[in-house]
Design an enzyme around this catalytic site. Structure first.
Site, PDB file in Angstrom:
ATOM      1  N   GLU A 101      -2.621  21.048 -40.609  1.00  0.00           N
ATOM      2  CA  GLU A 101      -2.018  20.916 -39.277  1.00  0.00           C
ATOM      3  C   GLU A 101      -2.101  19.483 -38.771  1.00  0.00           C
ATOM      4  OE1 GLU A 101      -0.122  23.096 -38.196  1.00  0.00           O
ATOM      5  OE2 GLU A 101      -0.734  24.640 -39.631  1.00  0.00           O
TER       6      GLU A 101
ATOM      7  N   HIS B 200       2.792  13.476 -38.396  1.00  0.00           N
ATOM      8  CA  HIS B 200       4.243  13.357 -38.500  1.00  0.00           C
ATOM      9  C   HIS B 200       4.868  13.122 -37.122  1.00  0.00           C
ATOM     10  CE1 HIS B 200       8.040  15.186 -40.646  1.00  0.00           C
ATOM     11  NE2 HIS B 200       8.161  13.899 -40.432  1.00  0.00           N
TER      12      HIS B 200
END
Length: 688
Positions: free
Chosen positions: A474, A480
């Protein structure tokens, strides 16, 4: 008092970093705030569409990307709360808003005058003197319009909008039904006999769950994965394992108000109608048209590349489990509620490794330090806790994210613990996306959600190695979003093709298993001693243990997803009967089970993002296994040049690059499947 002053959602958010005013927001504030945001967004779009100026990139495409920021801000708050800290009142608002939100989305993408301007620009996009990112934005926005029905005739558009509104309502109900089954289940363990086989860390988590629920003199097993999997792994009470397993796997499959079987069936029927309006034969063809895979045959080819060798590996694993059973004096058939229990016994004997000896070296706080340290060594960013900032729950921690020159690059929220008001699973989402417009930087606000079983007051939360992997996974998604470096919100962060979105998360998992990371951060929660070399070696040796079982569970779910979304009949089948028939057709081995059964498969039915798309984890694993080999080839898991390319082309580029080209720019070539098969221990038995 005006609506703007009485409703904090409509006022200026005078909060640090532009975070939502969590302490002032009530459920009843959302409906009027959404109504106002819808109206503002429609006015912005009408102004773009009716501009007397000829359409150009700035006044049409970039303006469209900038529009709706008030609505996006509201979306970010509302849907994060409904996932992470919901309530009956908030769920009622969620049901009330499902259709209006869908209707607004249809109105955006069926705005004829607006699409005419965008369509005209798209037709001559290569003659407009645009840079690569601008062309990419124009292409993506144009495709968004087309896939949302912009080219349909008026009658078809009207029906399409109705179909999407009904799907939104049903998806909301589906998710709420799963949460109701999860939060309502309690397996009470009152005696030492009930607790037989459970190590101290499982007992402590179950006792804390009972305390949290006001239950005295008992332990409680919930349907949170961090409770149910350890219970199935260690409990020597076969009858209780069966009871817990059946409750876990039949979520959403009970007669009454929370029955998801008719809900999922209606969603599938509506999806079939939706894609027929687009001219597709089935939903899978429509869903895969805008992916790296492109078509169902490419997905099937990849899934079968692991399904066949995984079945062979599973047969070998079953032989080992049967031998262990006999040594335990058991002769019954291995059922799905037995596999983890017997496999753990085999693992302990084969590798001198058991969960109880591993977890003391993986306290949550140390593992959080590990992900932060890896991010700093790879990408030069630091996470600075801001304990004075309170958000929507006391367990959530807030961090500033600072770059190499100490500049603020984003805000990170870490929400790690399971609770009844939070949906199951683990996920990343955003309160605000990164973008740049007119020289103004918009910094991202990202949240990671996990569902770890919280330790008792004063005691640490200890993670399994799989839990730690989830934390890293995660966090990779979080990076990202945080490292995004694009100009336009539509191309920002995780707004990428869905079979690329898991690459940044899955490749980051690899650093957890690096010996130098383990030696630095995996330290005993009591003594502070680093994890012994011998234990690291045993973890590495056991890396592919039970991989046939894990691969079968995942791949079966992906194959069923593809099969049910490839149906072409107007009316969807009974989902439970279809699932059983499809598993029999593909030769599903006995006593294994699926990662997700259709009645609670939220990836597919709590929204459409992963519909005909659960395969994406395996697709991304091909990319991540091959991609991580670049660090091995460089001889250093923190090689600076490789990390720079990883950041530039994978974490920072968002959707500004076509994903195949982005991977090639990072890796120097396209991916091959061999690294993934080798990583799973399936290469030797893979078909040619």
């Amino acid at each position: 008092m005006t609506l703007a002053t009485s409703n904090p959602l409509l006022a200026t958010w005078d909060t640090p970093y532009g975070l939502p005013p969590f302490d002032r927001v009530k459920p009843e504030h959302f409906k009027p705030a959404f109504d106002a945001a819808f109206a503002e967004h429609r006015a912005e779009l009408d102004a773009i569409a009716s501009s007397p100026q000829p359409a150009d990139f700035d006044n049409t495409v970039a303006a469209f990307d900038r529009a709706g920021r008030a609505l996006a801000r509201l979306d970010g708050l509302f849907y994060n709360l409904t996932s992470s800290e919901t309530s009956p009142a908030l769920q009622a608002v969620e049901r009330e808003l499902a259709a209006p939100v869908a209707a607004h989305n249809s109105a955006i993408y069926m705005h004829a005058a607006l699409f005419k301007r965008i369509d005209g620009l798209h037709g001559k996009r290569h003659a407009l003197g645009l840079n690569a990112e601008q062309v990419r934005l124009l292409e993506r926005i144009h495709l968004d319009f087309v896939r949302a029905g912009a080219k349909l005739d008026a009658k078809a558009q009207a029906r399409y909008a109705q179909v999407m509104e009904r799907q939104a309502q049903l998806s909301t109900t589906f998710a709420q039904n799963v949460l109701a089954d999860e939060s309502g289940y309690r397996l009470l363990l009152r005696t030492e006999e009930d607790l037989a086989g459970l190590p101290d860390f499982v007992r402590a988590a179950a006792r804390q769950a009972a305390v949290d629920r006001g239950i005295a003199d008992a332990h409680v097993i919930t349907l949170s994965r961090s409770h149910i999997v350890p219970f199935l792994t260690f409990s020597s009470r076969r009858d209780l394992r069966e009871q817990a397993y059946k409750a876990w796997t039949t979520r959403g499959e009970h007669d009454g108000e929370h029955d998801n079987r008719p809900i999922a069936r209606e969603i599938l029927t509506l999806r079939r109608e939706q894609v027929r309006l687009h001219g597709y034969a089935n939903y899978a063809d429509y869903g895969l048209a805008d992916t790296m895979a492109g078509k169902a045959s490419a997905v099937s080819d990849l899934l079968m590349k692991v399904w066949v060798p995984a079945k062979k590996a599973l047969a070998e694993e079953r032989t080992a489990l049967k031998a262990m059973q006999l040594s335990l004096g058991e002769s019954h058939e291995i059922e799905a509620w037995d596999w983890r229990y017997v496999a753990e016994k085999v693992r302990q004997v084969r590798y001198d490794l058991d969960e109880a000896s591993v977890k003391p070296y993986f306290p949550l706080d140390r593992m959080v330090e590990a992900v932060f340290d890896c991010a700093q060594r790879l990408f030069g960013i630091r996470f600075v806790e801001q304990p004075q900032i309170k958000v929507y729950h006391p367990d959530v921690k807030v961090y500033e994210v600072r770059g190499a020159s100490d500049q603020l690059v984003g805000v990170f929220l870490h929400d790690n613990f399971a609770r009844p008001s939070k949906r199951s699973g683990a996920w990343m989402s955003s309160y605000r996306l990164q973008s740049r417009h007119g020289g103004q930087d918009v910094l991202p606000i990202v949240v990671n959600n996990n569902n770890f079983a919280k330790g008792a007051p004063g005691q640490p939360t200890l993670l399994s190695f799989d839990d730690a992997r989830t934390l890293f996974h995660e966090f990779g998604h979080g990076l990202h979003g945080l490292l995004s470096n694009v100009s336009f919100e539509r191309l920002s962060g995780t707004n990428v093709l869905r079979d690329f979105v898991e690459l940044p998360s899955q490749i980051f998992e690899n650093w957890l298993a690096e010996p130098e990371v383990l030696k630095k951060h995996a330290r005993h929660y009591q003594s502070g001693e680093p994890i012994p070399d011998a234990l690291v070696k045993r973890l590495e040796d056991a890396r592919n243990f039970n991989q046939g079982y894990e691969t079968i569970r995942y791949t079966a779910s992906a194959l069923v997803d593809m099969a049910i979304h490839s149906q072409e009949a107007a009316e969807a089948p009974d989902i439970v009967a279809f699932e059983a028939a499809e598993l029999e057709r593909i030769g599903m081995p006995r006593g294994v089970g699926m990662n997700h059964r259709l009645p609670h498969f939220q990836h597919l039915f709590s929204g459409s993002s992963y519909a005909a798309g659960y395969y994406v984890y395996l697709w991304a694993e091909v990319l991540d296994a091959d991609g991580y080999d670049a660090f091995a080839e460089a001889g250093n898991p923190f090689d600076a040049q490789t990390a720079h390319r990883l950041r530039q082309f994978i974490y920072s580029s968002g959707n500004s690059l076509e994903p195949g080209k982005a991977f090639e720019a990072f890796r120097g070539r396209g991916p091959t499947v061999q690294a993934m098969l080798r990583k799973r221990g399936l290469l030797e038995t893979a078909p040619g």
